[in-house]
Design a protein around this motif. Structure first.
Motif, PDB file in Angstrom:
ATOM      1  N   ASP A 173     -10.140  12.532   4.086  1.00  0.00           N
ATOM      2  CA  ASP A 173      -9.697  11.282   3.448  1.00  0.00           C
ATOM      3  C   ASP A 173      -8.185  11.284   3.218  1.00  0.00           C
ATOM      4  O   ASP A 173      -7.618  12.300   2.774  1.00  0.00           O
ATOM      5  CB  ASP A 173     -10.384  11.095   2.097  1.00  0.00           C
ATOM      6  CG  ASP A 173     -11.652  10.285   2.201  1.00  0.00           C
ATOM      7  OD1 ASP A 173     -12.137  10.088   3.338  1.00  0.00           O
ATOM      8  OD2 ASP A 173     -12.174   9.867   1.150  1.00  0.00           O
ATOM      9  N   GLU A 174      -7.574  10.155   3.518  1.00  0.00           N
ATOM     10  CA  GLU A 174      -6.229   9.862   3.037  1.00  0.00           C
ATOM     11  C   GLU A 174      -6.369   8.798   1.955  1.00  0.00           C
ATOM     12  O   GLU A 174      -7.094   7.819   2.135  1.00  0.00           O
ATOM     13  CB  GLU A 174      -5.341   9.343   4.174  1.00  0.00           C
ATOM     14  CG  GLU A 174      -4.960  10.403   5.186  1.00  0.00           C
ATOM     15  CD  GLU A 174      -3.976   9.870   6.220  1.00  0.00           C
ATOM     16  OE1 GLU A 174      -3.667   8.658   6.165  1.00  0.00           O
ATOM     17  OE2 GLU A 174      -3.538  10.650   7.072  1.00  0.00           O
ATOM     18  N   VAL A 175      -5.711   9.009   0.852  1.00  0.00           N
ATOM     19  CA  VAL A 175      -5.901   8.121  -0.301  1.00  0.00           C
ATOM     20  C   VAL A 175      -4.722   7.164  -0.410  1.00  0.00           C
ATOM     21  O   VAL A 175      -3.565   7.596  -0.447  1.00  0.00           O
ATOM     22  CB  VAL A 175      -6.042   8.933  -1.605  1.00  0.00           C
ATOM     23  CG1 VAL A 175      -6.458   8.003  -2.751  1.00  0.00           C
ATOM     24  CG2 VAL A 175      -7.056  10.052  -1.433  1.00  0.00           C
ATOM     25  N   HIS A 176      -5.041   5.885  -0.434  1.00  0.00           N
ATOM     26  CA  HIS A 176      -4.015   4.854  -0.570  1.00  0.00           C
ATOM     27  C   HIS A 176      -4.300   4.014  -1.810  1.00  0.00           C
ATOM     28  O   HIS A 176      -5.450   3.840  -2.212  1.00  0.00           O
ATOM     29  CB  HIS A 176      -3.973   3.944   0.658  1.00  0.00           C
ATOM     30  CG  HIS A 176      -3.542   4.645   1.910  1.00  0.00           C
ATOM     31  ND1 HIS A 176      -4.417   5.399   2.666  1.00  0.00           N
ATOM     32  CD2 HIS A 176      -2.337   4.717   2.518  1.00  0.00           C
ATOM     33  CE1 HIS A 176      -3.769   5.904   3.701  1.00  0.00           C
ATOM     34  NE2 HIS A 176      -2.502   5.510   3.645  1.00  0.00           N
ATOM     35  N   MET A 200      -8.645   8.006  -8.808  1.00  0.00           N
ATOM     36  CA  MET A 200      -9.512   9.106  -8.384  1.00  0.00           C
ATOM     37  C   MET A 200     -10.862   9.060  -9.097  1.00  0.00           C
ATOM     38  O   MET A 200     -11.906   9.380  -8.511  1.00  0.00           O
ATOM     39  CB  MET A 200      -8.827  10.444  -8.654  1.00  0.00           C
ATOM     40  CG  MET A 200      -7.575  10.682  -7.820  1.00  0.00           C
ATOM     41  SD  MET A 200      -6.814  12.295  -8.138  1.00  0.00           S
ATOM     42  CE  MET A 200      -7.997  13.397  -7.352  1.00  0.00           C
ATOM     43  N   LEU A 201     -10.852   8.620 -10.348  1.00  0.00           N
ATOM     44  CA  LEU A 201     -12.087   8.508 -11.116  1.00  0.00           C
ATOM     45  C   LEU A 201     -12.985   7.399 -10.550  1.00  0.00           C
ATOM     46  O   LEU A 201     -14.194   7.583 -10.353  1.00  0.00           O
ATOM     47  CB  LEU A 201     -11.744   8.224 -12.578  1.00  0.00           C
ATOM     48  CG  LEU A 201     -12.838   8.361 -13.632  1.00  0.00           C
ATOM     49  CD1 LEU A 201     -13.331   9.789 -13.715  1.00  0.00           C
ATOM     50  CD2 LEU A 201     -12.312   7.907 -14.990  1.00  0.00           C
ATOM     51  N   LEU A 202     -12.383   6.260 -10.250  1.00  0.00           N
ATOM     52  CA  LEU A 202     -13.151   5.128  -9.723  1.00  0.00           C
ATOM     53  C   LEU A 202     -13.679   5.403  -8.319  1.00  0.00           C
ATOM     54  O   LEU A 202     -14.742   4.905  -7.947  1.00  0.00           O
ATOM     55  CB  LEU A 202     -12.282   3.866  -9.714  1.00  0.00           C
ATOM     56  CG  LEU A 202     -11.853   3.321 -11.075  1.00  0.00           C
ATOM     57  CD1 LEU A 202     -10.956   2.100 -10.905  1.00  0.00           C
ATOM     58  CD2 LEU A 202     -13.065   2.964 -11.943  1.00  0.00           C
ATOM     59  N   LYS A 220       0.835  -1.198   0.000  1.00  0.00           N
ATOM     60  CA  LYS A 220       0.000   0.000   0.000  1.00  0.00           C
ATOM     61  C   LYS A 220       0.871   1.249   0.000  1.00  0.00           C
ATOM     62  O   LYS A 220       1.865   1.312   0.705  1.00  0.00           O
ATOM     63  CB  LYS A 220      -0.916   0.006   1.222  1.00  0.00           C
ATOM     64  CG  LYS A 220      -1.977  -1.084   1.189  1.00  0.00           C
ATOM     65  CD  LYS A 220      -2.873  -1.016   2.406  1.00  0.00           C
ATOM     66  CE  LYS A 220      -3.911  -2.142   2.382  1.00  0.00           C
ATOM     67  NZ  LYS A 220      -4.762  -2.136   3.595  1.00  0.00           N
ATOM     68  N   LYS A 221       0.461   2.227  -0.804  1.00  0.00           N
ATOM     69  CA  LYS A 221       1.215   3.483  -0.885  1.00  0.00           C
ATOM     70  C   LYS A 221       0.257   4.657  -0.712  1.00  0.00           C
ATOM     71  O   LYS A 221      -0.824   4.684  -1.296  1.00  0.00           O
ATOM     72  CB  LYS A 221       1.946   3.584  -2.219  1.00  0.00           C
ATOM     73  CG  LYS A 221       2.747   4.880  -2.353  1.00  0.00           C
ATOM     74  CD  LYS A 221       3.554   4.896  -3.610  1.00  0.00           C
ATOM     75  CE  LYS A 221       4.281   6.229  -3.775  1.00  0.00           C
ATOM     76  NZ  LYS A 221       5.204   6.501  -2.652  1.00  0.00           N
ATOM     77  N   ASP A 222       0.668   5.623   0.073  1.00  0.00           N
ATOM     78  CA  ASP A 222      -0.117   6.835   0.288  1.00  0.00           C
ATOM     79  C   ASP A 222       0.094   7.779  -0.904  1.00  0.00           C
ATOM     80  O   ASP A 222       1.212   8.198  -1.187  1.00  0.00           O
ATOM     81  CB  ASP A 222       0.333   7.513   1.589  1.00  0.00           C
ATOM     82  CG  ASP A 222      -0.582   8.657   1.985  1.00  0.00           C
ATOM     83  OD1 ASP A 222      -1.182   9.276   1.094  1.00  0.00           O
ATOM     84  OD2 ASP A 222      -0.700   8.922   3.200  1.00  0.00           O
ATOM     85  N   ILE A 223      -0.981   8.108  -1.603  1.00  0.00           N
ATOM     86  CA  ILE A 223      -0.893   9.002  -2.772  1.00  0.00           C
ATOM     87  C   ILE A 223      -1.713  10.274  -2.540  1.00  0.00           C
ATOM     88  O   ILE A 223      -2.082  10.959  -3.493  1.00  0.00           O
ATOM     89  CB  ILE A 223      -1.366   8.286  -4.055  1.00  0.00           C
ATOM     90  CG1 ILE A 223      -2.791   7.754  -3.891  1.00  0.00           C
ATOM     91  CG2 ILE A 223      -0.414   7.168  -4.436  1.00  0.00           C
ATOM     92  CD1 ILE A 223      -3.423   7.269  -5.187  1.00  0.00           C
ATOM     93  N   SER A 231      -9.670   4.196   0.651  1.00  0.00           N
ATOM     94  CA  SER A 231     -10.063   3.612  -0.580  1.00  0.00           C
ATOM     95  C   SER A 231      -8.847   2.997  -1.227  1.00  0.00           C
ATOM     96  O   SER A 231      -7.784   3.571  -1.186  1.00  0.00           O
ATOM     97  CB  SER A 231     -10.692   4.685  -1.469  1.00  0.00           C
ATOM     98  OG  SER A 231      -9.781   5.712  -1.716  1.00  0.00           O
ATOM     99  N   HIS A 232      -9.053   1.847  -1.741  1.00  0.00           N
ATOM    100  CA  HIS A 232      -7.926   1.131  -2.305  1.00  0.00           C
ATOM    101  C   HIS A 232      -8.222   0.740  -3.732  1.00  0.00           C
ATOM    102  O   HIS A 232      -9.335   0.444  -4.108  1.00  0.00           O
ATOM    103  CB  HIS A 232      -7.633  -0.132  -1.472  1.00  0.00           C
ATOM    104  CG  HIS A 232      -7.246   0.177  -0.068  1.00  0.00           C
ATOM    105  ND1 HIS A 232      -7.720  -0.537   1.013  1.00  0.00           N
ATOM    106  CD2 HIS A 232      -6.453   1.145   0.442  1.00  0.00           C
ATOM    107  CE1 HIS A 232      -7.221  -0.030   2.133  1.00  0.00           C
ATOM    108  NE2 HIS A 232      -6.450   0.986   1.806  1.00  0.00           N
TER     109      HIS A 232
END
Length: 655
Positions: free
Chosen positions: A571-574, A536-538, A474-477, A599-600
């Motif tokens: 939100d943090e996005v991973h 981001m779209l999904l 997992k990577k934080d983006i 969200s993954h």
């Protein structure tokens, strides 16, 4: 005062973000309740289907022995596939029924064989001329009197068929027509009424019956006309056939056709001999074609296959390119003359042409058993379409390959065309999620679409993920996603809109200065930015906004309904990336069948590799590929690299 106003704005943003999350949870709750209801209904229907199937399979039916005798004497087939005998017995007993059977499962035989045992004519409604032509050719090769009528039918043939419809001494057994023929030709419908009064109307078969429902993925208005058939011909049994249909679609079809109490029969979903794979589509078409040529020459030289393209122009270009490379290919789409389409089709059936390059219209009802591969030059518009199209491979139950070449740009070509459909965009995004997922079994993802549950062990290493499973990292983006959103916010403030390409330029410090935002520039390459935008779209942090002109359809990227969750830091996005390769135990070969027939998101980073020559069984090759060291995250994408990408400076791997 200013401090209070700033705090108020912060509170309002956070409240908006919380409201958005509550809305998502309520929607999820509603979805789960609907799923619960659907599963209960499926369990009830399955028990009824099993009961009907067990009864229909019995040899106590007087028709069973006759069916098996005719099967051998006419079609030269020794055994029937699952649910075929049950369906035949049901329709011969005069019942209305609907059969759900996978592409390649033998749906056509379910009405062709009973037609030979019935007095009179079986009227078959098919959506495509190529579909009718293929089946009529096959029947005539077995000395079965079958005919087809469409807008281009010769007058002499039309006259002969209409005479045979009411002649008790005629040998005509199956008559294929398009739904348009029934809906728009009053003269032909009058002849059908005469056939009914003469006692010659044996049954009505509706192929691709899901086209009757507006809830389905392929609704066709002329199919709605078929709702009059049961009222007009009440004594004629109806047999509806489809490869893909949800419970809601089936119920809608029953109401439309006025056969609410019909028997539902369902064959096993899984096609174990098909190998599913997704490859990253290079940005240069020459590299795509290099990879396709390498695949064909290495695995299936001079063997039959289908390549699906997005447009008619692309089908012509791909066919010409393959021909220039020494691969016998033919082009097939609606603008090709009927005579040329027929010539190409027959040449492909006879194996004088090895590869058909076509738009999605080609293939419905095609019964060519030795199709070794189906390649999608561009992604399908839905998983349902993918299942149908890939199902045209491997009908002889030998190992066959199904490959999608995926790239984000193709999504923006499809989306303006499907956005007017009731569930068009949602279906397309499900297809995208399938392509970019990096660790889930492809077969299980397809099964989920149809309300089926398929354990990963049942795949038998017959997809790219199960053949070479990897650990997930997992990577934080969040930072890069926030930067992208800042660019979109600036554009909306200035009342301008950006395409995906312009968003990428702005992130990379390129293009007009008006599109850029200070502090958002990144050294990430375009392929990694595509992965970010796709995620981001999904996950609805951004969405598409469409603009239509007389000459083009444009998809712009604008903030989505969850954008505030990102703006406010709620939100943090991973994202999930493929890591080290897991060790895989050897899978024993299966015996070949003796049948006719936060969200993954997940992203991969492994090269496809050509592997060893495919075996003629239903398991993976079992050959481990070269292990690779993990690469920088910016070089990781959601799909396998095509072999032609291996020398790209941005995509090289350490071995």
């Amino acid at each position: 005062m200013e401090d209070h106003e700033a705090e108020l704005r912060t509170v309002e943003k956070e409240l908006h973000a919380v409201d958005s999350k509550l809305e998502d949870l309520q929607q999820r709750q509603a979805d789960l309740r609907n799923k619960k209801t659907q599963l209960k209904a499926n369990i009830t229907k399955s028990s009824k289907t099993d009961s009907a199937g067990n009864k229909g399979e019995s040899n106590d039916f007087s028709s069973s022995s006759k069916l098996k005798e005719t099967l051998k004497s006419v079609f030269k087939i020794g055994n029937l596939r699952p649910m075929q005998l049950q369906t035949m017995n049901a329709t011969l007993s005069g019942k209305d029924c609907i059969l759900i059977m996978p592409t390649g499962g033998g749906k056509s035989l379910c009405f062709q064989l009973p037609a030979l045992l019935s007095k009179g004519v079986t009227l078959v409604v098919c959506p495509l001329a190529s579909m009718m032509e293929d089946q009529v050719m096959s029947l005539q090769s077995h000395s079965v009197d079958a005919a087809m009528l469409n807008a281009g039918s010769d007058k002499d043939i039309l006259k002969k068929v209409q005479e045979d419809m009411v002649d008790h001494n005629a040998s005509l057994k199956l008559l294929y027509v398009t739904p348009e023929k029934l809906a728009k030709s009053k003269r032909f419908l009058a002849h059908v009424e005469k056939m009914y009064k003469a006692g010659r109307f044996a049954r009505l078969v509706i192929d691709e019956v899901h086209c009757c429902s507006e809830l389905g993925h392929d609704f066709r208005p002329d199919y709605k006309f078929l709702e009059i058939m049961k009222r007009q011909f009440p004594e004629v049994p109806i047999l509806g056939l489809t490869a893909t249909a949800t419970s809601s679609v089936i119920e809608d079809v029953k109401k439309t056709l006025n056969i609410e109490h019909s028997t539902l029969l369902k064959a096993p979903f899984n096609r174990p001999n098909l190998f599913y794979e997704v490859r990253e589509k290079p940005g240069v078409n020459t590299e795509v074609m290099d990879d396709i040529q390498k695949f064909i020459d290495t695995k299936y030289p001079k063997q039959s296959g289908i390549i699906y393209t997005f447009s008619k122009k692309e089908s012509e270009e791909v066919a010409a390119d393959l021909q220039s490379r020494g691969i016998k290919a033919g082009c097939y789409h609606v603008d090709v003359s009927a005579q040329e389409r027929s010539r190409v089709h027959r040449a492909w059936i006879d194996n004088s042409v090895h590869v058909i390059v076509a738009t999605a219209a080609f293939g419905m009802g095609i019964d060519k058993p030795d199709v070794r591969f189906v390649i999608h030059h561009s992604l399908s518009k839905s998983i349902e379409s993918l299942y149908l199209e890939t199902g045209r491979a491997g009908r002889d139950e030998k190992r066959s390959h199904c490959i999608i070449y995926y790239r984000l740009q193709d999504v923006f070509r499809h989306s303006p065309l499907v956005m007017t459909e009731q569930t068009g965009l949602a279906n397309l995004y499900d297809m995208v999620a399938y392509c970019v997922d990096a660790n889930k079994c492809r077969r299980s993802l397809i099964a989920r679409t149809f309300g089926e549950v398929l354990d990963r062990s049942q795949c038998n290493r017959m997809c790219d993920h199960c053949e070479n499973p990897c650990e997930v990292e997992k990577k934080d983006i969040t930072k890069l996603c926030s930067s992208l959103l800042q660019i979109l916010d600036k554009a909306s403030t200035g009342e301008s809109k950006l395409t995906a390409s312009k968003v990428f330029d702005a992130l990379q410090g390129k293009g007009p200065a008006a599109n850029r935002v200070k502090g958002t520039e990144t050294s990430a390459d375009r392929s990694w930015l595509e992965v970010i935008l796709t995620h981001m779209l999904l996950k609805q942090y951004v969405r598409e906004d469409f603009h239509f002109t007389p000459y083009s359809n444009i998809s712009y990227i604008i903030p989505g309904k969850k954008a505030d969750l990102l703006r406010t830091g709620v939100d943090e996005v991973h994202i999930e990336l493929k890591g080290a390769r897991k060790s895989v135990q050897s899978v024993p070969p299966l015996k070949a069948k003796q049948s006719r027939h936060s969200s993954h998101s997940s992203h991969s980073s492994h090269s496809s590799g050509s592997g060893s020559q495919d075996r003629q069984d239903v398991r993976g090759s079992g050959e481990p590929r070269s292990s690779r060291h993990s690469e920088p995250e910016r070089q990781r994408s959601g799909v396998k690299r095509s072999s032609s990408d291996q020398n790209s400076p941005n995509l090289k791997r350490k071995r």
